[in-house]
Design a protein around this motif. Sequence first.
Motif, PDB file in Angstrom:
ATOM      1  N   VAL A  17       9.392  13.955  -5.193  1.00 23.79           N
ATOM      2  CA  VAL A  17      10.772  13.584  -4.883  1.00 23.79           C
ATOM      3  C   VAL A  17      11.667  13.793  -6.102  1.00 23.79           C
ATOM      4  O   VAL A  17      12.742  14.379  -6.002  1.00 23.79           O
ATOM      5  N   VAL A  18      11.225  13.364  -7.253  1.00 21.61           N
ATOM      6  CA  VAL A  18      12.021  13.491  -8.472  1.00 21.61           C
ATOM      7  C   VAL A  18      12.290  14.959  -8.799  1.00 21.61           C
ATOM      8  O   VAL A  18      13.379  15.310  -9.263  1.00 21.61           O
ATOM      9  N   GLN A  19      11.334  15.829  -8.532  1.00 19.86           N
ATOM     10  CA  GLN A  19      11.530  17.249  -8.839  1.00 19.86           C
ATOM     11  C   GLN A  19      12.295  17.987  -7.735  1.00 19.86           C
ATOM     12  O   GLN A  19      12.504  19.189  -7.820  1.00 19.86           O
ATOM     13  N   GLY A  20      12.692  17.257  -6.704  1.00 18.24           N
ATOM     14  CA  GLY A  20      13.491  17.871  -5.643  1.00 18.24           C
ATOM     15  C   GLY A  20      12.696  18.421  -4.478  1.00 18.24           C
ATOM     16  O   GLY A  20      13.201  19.209  -3.688  1.00 18.24           O
ATOM     17  N   SER A  21      11.438  18.027  -4.359  1.00 15.53           N
ATOM     18  CA  SER A  21      10.576  18.534  -3.293  1.00 15.53           C
ATOM     19  C   SER A  21      10.247  17.477  -2.249  1.00 15.53           C
ATOM     20  O   SER A  21       9.136  17.429  -1.722  1.00 15.53           O
ATOM     21  N   ALA A  22      11.215  16.642  -1.941  1.00 12.95           N
ATOM     22  CA  ALA A  22      11.009  15.597  -0.931  1.00 12.95           C
ATOM     23  C   ALA A  22      10.617  16.197   0.411  1.00 12.95           C
ATOM     24  O   ALA A  22       9.846  15.600   1.164  1.00 12.95           O
ATOM     25  N   ASP A  23      11.119  17.380   0.709  1.00 14.40           N
ATOM     26  CA  ASP A  23      10.798  18.024   1.982  1.00 14.40           C
ATOM     27  C   ASP A  23       9.301  18.249   2.157  1.00 14.40           C
ATOM     28  O   ASP A  23       8.776  18.175   3.269  1.00 14.40           O
ATOM     29  N   LEU A  24       8.599  18.517   1.068  1.00 15.37           N
ATOM     30  CA  LEU A  24       7.148  18.699   1.147  1.00 15.37           C
ATOM     31  C   LEU A  24       6.452  17.391   1.533  1.00 15.37           C
ATOM     32  O   LEU A  24       5.519  17.387   2.338  1.00 15.37           O
ATOM     33  N   VAL A  25       6.908  16.297   0.954  1.00 15.60           N
ATOM     34  CA  VAL A  25       6.325  14.986   1.259  1.00 15.60           C
ATOM     35  C   VAL A  25       6.634  14.607   2.704  1.00 15.60           C
ATOM     36  O   VAL A  25       5.766  14.111   3.423  1.00 15.60           O
ATOM     37  N   ARG A  27       0.830  -1.210   0.000  1.00 15.86           N
ATOM     38  CA  ARG A  27       0.000   0.000   0.000  1.00 15.86           C
ATOM     39  C   ARG A  27       0.861   1.255   0.000  1.00 15.86           C
ATOM     40  O   ARG A  27       0.522   2.248  -0.636  1.00 15.86           O
ATOM     41  N   VAL A  28       1.988   1.211   0.713  1.00 16.00           N
ATOM     42  CA  VAL A  28       2.920   2.343   0.706  1.00 16.00           C
ATOM     43  C   VAL A  28       3.469   2.538  -0.696  1.00 16.00           C
ATOM     44  O   VAL A  28       3.536   3.661  -1.198  1.00 16.00           O
ATOM     45  N   GLU A  29       3.844   1.453  -1.345  1.00 19.65           N
ATOM     46  CA  GLU A  29       4.362   1.529  -2.719  1.00 19.65           C
ATOM     47  C   GLU A  29       3.324   2.144  -3.649  1.00 19.65           C
ATOM     48  O   GLU A  29       3.640   3.042  -4.435  1.00 19.65           O
ATOM     49  N   GLU A  30       2.094   1.683  -3.534  1.00 19.77           N
ATOM     50  CA  GLU A  30       1.008   2.221  -4.368  1.00 19.77           C
ATOM     51  C   GLU A  30       0.804   3.707  -4.095  1.00 19.77           C
ATOM     52  O   GLU A  30       0.668   4.511  -5.012  1.00 19.77           O
ATOM     53  N   TRP A  31       0.778   4.095  -2.821  1.00 26.94           N
ATOM     54  CA  TRP A  31       0.610   5.499  -2.457  1.00 26.94           C
ATOM     55  C   TRP A  31       1.741   6.339  -3.045  1.00 26.94           C
ATOM     56  O   TRP A  31       1.487   7.370  -3.670  1.00 26.94           O
ATOM     57  N   TYR A  32       2.966   5.907  -2.866  1.00 20.71           N
ATOM     58  CA  TYR A  32       4.132   6.664  -3.324  1.00 20.71           C
ATOM     59  C   TYR A  32       4.087   6.905  -4.830  1.00 20.71           C
ATOM     60  O   TYR A  32       4.379   7.998  -5.294  1.00 20.71           O
ATOM     61  N   ARG A  33       3.711   5.912  -5.579  1.00 24.62           N
ATOM     62  CA  ARG A  33       3.753   5.997  -7.042  1.00 24.62           C
ATOM     63  C   ARG A  33       2.508   6.606  -7.677  1.00 24.62           C
ATOM     64  O   ARG A  33       2.609   7.222  -8.738  1.00 24.62           O
ATOM     65  N   SER A  34       1.324   6.443  -7.059  1.00 29.20           N
ATOM     66  CA  SER A  34       0.133   6.790  -7.825  1.00 29.20           C
ATOM     67  C   SER A  34      -0.918   7.660  -7.138  1.00 29.20           C
ATOM     68  O   SER A  34      -1.838   8.113  -7.811  1.00 29.20           O
ATOM     69  N   VAL A  35      -0.795   7.909  -5.856  1.00 30.03           N
ATOM     70  CA  VAL A  35      -1.808   8.740  -5.198  1.00 30.03           C
ATOM     71  C   VAL A  35      -1.425  10.209  -5.337  1.00 30.03           C
ATOM     72  O   VAL A  35      -0.351  10.629  -4.923  1.00 30.03           O
ATOM     73  N   HIS A  36      -2.329  10.968  -5.933  1.00 28.92           N
ATOM     74  CA  HIS A  36      -2.109  12.405  -6.122  1.00 28.92           C
ATOM     75  C   HIS A  36      -2.506  13.122  -4.835  1.00 28.92           C
ATOM     76  O   HIS A  36      -3.644  13.017  -4.391  1.00 28.92           O
ATOM     77  N   ILE A  37      -1.555  13.827  -4.263  1.00 32.42           N
ATOM     78  CA  ILE A  37      -1.768  14.495  -2.978  1.00 32.42           C
ATOM     79  C   ILE A  37      -2.265  15.913  -3.260  1.00 32.42           C
ATOM     80  O   ILE A  37      -1.503  16.787  -3.677  1.00 32.42           O
ATOM     81  N   LEU A  38      -3.550  16.121  -3.048  1.00 36.33           N
ATOM     82  CA  LEU A  38      -4.165  17.409  -3.372  1.00 36.33           C
ATOM     83  C   LEU A  38      -3.475  18.563  -2.659  1.00 36.33           C
ATOM     84  O   LEU A  38      -3.265  19.622  -3.244  1.00 36.33           O
ATOM     85  N   GLU A  39      -3.117  18.361  -1.392  1.00 36.73           N
ATOM     86  CA  GLU A  39      -2.479  19.426  -0.616  1.00 36.73           C
ATOM     87  C   GLU A  39      -1.098  19.802  -1.135  1.00 36.73           C
ATOM     88  O   GLU A  39      -0.569  20.849  -0.788  1.00 36.73           O
ATOM     89  N   LEU A  40      -0.527  18.948  -1.962  1.00 40.22           N
ATOM     90  CA  LEU A  40       0.803  19.205  -2.520  1.00 40.22           C
ATOM     91  C   LEU A  40       0.731  19.390  -4.030  1.00 40.22           C
ATOM     92  O   LEU A  40       1.571  18.913  -4.781  1.00 40.22           O
ATOM     93  N   GLY A  41      -0.288  20.073  -4.461  1.00 39.86           N
ATOM     94  CA  GLY A  41      -0.416  20.404  -5.875  1.00 39.86           C
ATOM     95  C   GLY A  41      -0.910  19.280  -6.759  1.00 39.86           C
ATOM     96  O   GLY A  41      -0.787  19.348  -7.979  1.00 39.86           O
ATOM     97  N   GLY A  42      -1.460  18.240  -6.171  1.00 41.68           N
ATOM     98  CA  GLY A  42      -1.997  17.131  -6.954  1.00 41.68           C
ATOM     99  C   GLY A  42      -0.931  16.206  -7.532  1.00 41.68           C
ATOM    100  O   GLY A  42      -1.227  15.395  -8.393  1.00 41.68           O
ATOM    101  N   MET A  43       0.275  16.330  -7.043  1.00 35.66           N
ATOM    102  CA  MET A  43       1.357  15.473  -7.526  1.00 35.66           C
ATOM    103  C   MET A  43       1.498  14.254  -6.620  1.00 35.66           C
ATOM    104  O   MET A  43       1.083  14.287  -5.461  1.00 35.66           O
ATOM    105  N   THR A  44       2.095  13.189  -7.139  1.00 35.04           N
ATOM    106  CA  THR A  44       2.376  12.021  -6.319  1.00 35.04           C
ATOM    107  C   THR A  44       3.643  12.278  -5.510  1.00 35.04           C
ATOM    108  O   THR A  44       4.433  13.167  -5.838  1.00 35.04           O
TER     109      THR A  44
END
Length: 87
Positions: free
Chosen positions: A66-74, A44-61
């Motif tokens: 992490v790839v764009q350098g915003s791991a701190d937000l996650v 479930r963690v793997e699924e969340w990390y790869r495919s759940v769009h986090i609305l509070e973080l701009g709708g990105m997974t």
Amino acid sequence: MTMRGSVVSWSSRKTGASSLNHPVDIAFDYISQLALAVESDLSRVEEWYRSVHILELGGMTAQELVVQGSADLVIGFLRSIRRGERD
């Protein structure tokens, strides 16, 4: 098997890396450990990390952030969940 071992093997399997030395891998490892404290099911963690769009973080997974350098937000997002500030 330890939790860290599980996370590392998942990361290595997905990235083809033999060790965690790339900044994205290091961020992934830390985020995975935080996420496993919220949800103990690794799949479930793997699924969340790869495919759940986090609305509070701009709708990105988490992976996209992490790839764009915003791991701190996650990391902040997961810490706020652990503190009970959100669901």
